[in-house]
Each structure stands twice: as C-alpha cells, then as structure tokens.
Design a protein around this motif. Structure first.
Motif, PDB file in Angstrom:
ATOM      1  N   UNK A  65      -6.783   9.423  62.268  1.00  0.00           N
ATOM      2  CA  UNK A  65      -5.422   9.876  61.963  1.00  0.00           C
ATOM      3  C   UNK A  65      -5.113   9.831  60.477  1.00  0.00           C
ATOM      4  N   UNK A  66      -5.916   9.106  59.696  1.00  0.00           N
ATOM      5  CA  UNK A  66      -5.632   8.984  58.268  1.00  0.00           C
ATOM      6  C   UNK A  66      -6.003  10.227  57.473  1.00  0.00           C
ATOM      7  N   UNK A  67      -6.722  11.160  58.081  1.00  0.00           N
ATOM      8  CA  UNK A  67      -7.000  12.423  57.381  1.00  0.00           C
ATOM      9  C   UNK A  67      -5.879  13.398  57.724  1.00  0.00           C
ATOM     10  N   UNK A  68      -5.064  13.809  56.735  1.00  0.00           N
ATOM     11  CA  UNK A  68      -3.888  14.641  57.031  1.00  0.00           C
ATOM     12  C   UNK A  68      -4.198  15.929  57.784  1.00  0.00           C
ATOM     13  N   UNK A  69      -5.306  16.580  57.474  1.00  0.00           N
ATOM     14  CA  UNK A  69      -5.624  17.840  58.139  1.00  0.00           C
ATOM     15  C   UNK A  69      -6.110  17.609  59.559  1.00  0.00           C
ATOM     16  N   UNK A  70      -6.935  16.591  59.749  1.00  0.00           N
ATOM     17  CA  UNK A  70      -7.385  16.269  61.106  1.00  0.00           C
ATOM     18  C   UNK A  70      -6.204  15.840  61.966  1.00  0.00           C
ATOM     19  N   UNK A  71      -5.299  15.042  61.396  1.00  0.00           N
ATOM     20  CA  UNK A  71      -4.137  14.571  62.144  1.00  0.00           C
ATOM     21  C   UNK A  71      -3.198  15.725  62.469  1.00  0.00           C
ATOM     22  N   UNK A  72      -3.060  16.681  61.566  1.00  0.00           N
ATOM     23  CA  UNK A  72      -2.204  17.835  61.834  1.00  0.00           C
ATOM     24  C   UNK A  72      -2.728  18.625  63.025  1.00  0.00           C
ATOM     25  N   UNK A  73      -4.034  18.786  63.100  1.00  0.00           N
ATOM     26  CA  UNK A  73      -4.612  19.500  64.232  1.00  0.00           C
ATOM     27  C   UNK A  73      -4.355  18.794  65.540  1.00  0.00           C
TER      28      UNK A  73
END
Length: 284
Positions: A65-73
């Motif tokens: 979840x700490x990666x903004x793009x991965x979390x956005x997906x």
C-alpha cells in the motif's frame, strides 16, 4: 471429540480462505495428474503451504500500500473493502494454482490474471497514470509479497529454510513474476533486499494507504468469534514490518512488546491453524 473439533475448525478456515469453489479447486490442483513446476520438497511448496502465510499475507498488503500507484489501482479497482474475502480467495487461489498445480493449470491462471491486468488502469490522486500491467509495478507487488512470505516463514514457519533454500525460494517465485510481466526480478535474498531498498524512494504515505491499514487492522471484516486470533495475526504482521514502513501507515514501533507478547501470540495462532488444517493421520 478432538478430531471433530479439528475438522470443524479446518472447514471454517478453508471456507474463509478458499471460498465456495475452494473444494473443487483443491481437488483439481492436487488431484490432476501432469507435469508440475515445483514439488513438495521445493522451498516454494513448503513456504506457501505453511500457516505463516496468513501473517505474510497481511504484511504484504500493508507494505504494498505504500506505493501510491499500486495503492491507487487497488483502491479504485479491487473492491477490497466491499468484498475483502473475495479478494483473499482469489489471491490464495492464484498462489495455490501457480505453486501446486500442473504447469498447464498454472499457466492458465497466469494468463487469466494478465488479461485482468490489461483492463486495470487509471489516474492516481497525484495525477500520475498507472496500469496494473506496468512491469515496474508488477515488480513492486512481487517484491513486497515475497519478502513478506519469506520473513513470516522465517519467524513463524514450521520448517525453517536454510540460507541456500531461502535463495532458491526467491528464484522459484521469480518464475511466476516474470510470466506475469514483471522485469528485473531478483533471484537471491541479497538481490531481493537490494531491490526493496531501491524502491523506497517511490514509497509514500497516502490517505488510501492509511485507510487500508485501518481497515485491515482496526476494522477487519471478520466475525466476532475470530477477532482475537485475527488480531494476533495482524499484530504479528505489523511486528515484521521494517521501522521505515511504520510511520507512513501510522503504526507504532514497540520492540519489546513485539519481541515477547506479539511473537508469542503469532506462534500460538499459526500453530493452531496448522493443527486445524492438518490431515487426521497427522493430527492424531
């Protein structure tokens, strides 16, 4: 009487993790004859069949979840808040297919996930575009998962791996990662550590990540009867997070408590799950 309790516990755990189609999938995965990539003697088989995966899975979600793009997906497409058990069942099914099933079934599962990834794209709150098929994002998700599964097994696994087996585990998990589209995938523990360190500059605290952590740790979608054991699993998962990952998620750093009470609780609940899921002959 004890065997009846074990069977009921096993059925309850399996139903939650595998879902209504779990029994049929299990029979197909383990009962179909054919060539397999891995065997029961391989580290990947031992790690992915161990109850420590419950701890590793929670840690992996928190770290990812700490990666903004991965979390956005995840936040915009996965529906994990509305159907968290469904997401868990799909994820556990994929891991089972790619670890234990025939190569044909494993490749079929990988192709299905790749088709889904092709449809998952959008724009993160910071304005950047993302796509689930991006090799770089796939690499990050893989790194967070494998690091979490390995660390959870190191601490709570029933059959510890040797240094050589830990390297082999990383190399074996790289096979599926590459087939999914990830690039520059590590094949040793030292390469895994270096890759995670290289990604740290991309990681951020975001409202979506903090909300996901609160959802998983404070408001989990579990019945009251299993809140206590789930809480021990969640605490064990947080206890395995590196210190640098705690602050962005607003999670505490309690080294003494984590080394004693949290670790003891993690051992108790993973051993209990292992006992419940063991075949009758083994548990007798």
């Amino acid at each position: 009487m004890i065997e009846r309790v074990r069977e009921r516990a096993s059925e309850a755990i399996f139903a939650r993790v595998a879902g209504p189609e779990g029994a049929g999938r299990r029979d197909r995965i383990h009962g179909t004859a054919g060539v397999r990539r891995f065997s029961p003697s391989d580290p990947i088989w031992r790690v992915h069949a161990d109850p420590s995966m419950f701890v590793g899975g929670i840690r992996a979600l928190l770290l990812q979840s700490l990666h903004p793009l991965a979390m956005a997906g995840v936040d915009q497409h996965s529906g994990f808040r509305g159907d968290p058990w469904g997401r868990l069942q799909r994820t556990s099914g994929f891991i089972a297919e790619t670890t234990f099933a025939t190569t044909t079934h494993a490749d079929r599962a990988i192709s299905a996930v790749r088709r889904i990834h092709e449809r998952v794209a959008g724009e993160a709150p910071d304005g950047r575009a993302y796509a689930a098929s991006d090799p770089h994002l796939l690499r990050w998700v893989h790194l967070a998962e494998i690091d979490s599964f390995l660390r959870a097994h190191d601490r709570y696994g029933s059959s510890p791996l040797s240094p050589a087996e830990r390297d082999l585990y990383v190399a074996q998990t790289a096979v599926t990662a590459r087939l999914l589209g990830a690039e520059e995938v590590p094949e040793t523990v030292s390469e895994l550590d270096a890759a995670l360190e290289a990604h740290r500059a991309e990681l951020r605290s975001t409202p979506a990540a903090r909300a996901a952590a609160r959802f998983m740790l404070l408001n989990p979608p579990v019945p009251l009867a299993i809140r206590a054991p789930y809480g021990m699993l969640a605490a064990a998962a947080v206890g395995l997070l590196p210190r640098w990952a705690r602050r962005p998620l607003r999670l505490p750093w309690l080294p003494l408590t984590e080394a004693t009470a949290v670790r003891a609780g993690g051992v108790v609940v993973t051993r209990a799950i292992g006992w419940a899921m063991a075949p009758p002959a083994r548990s007798a």
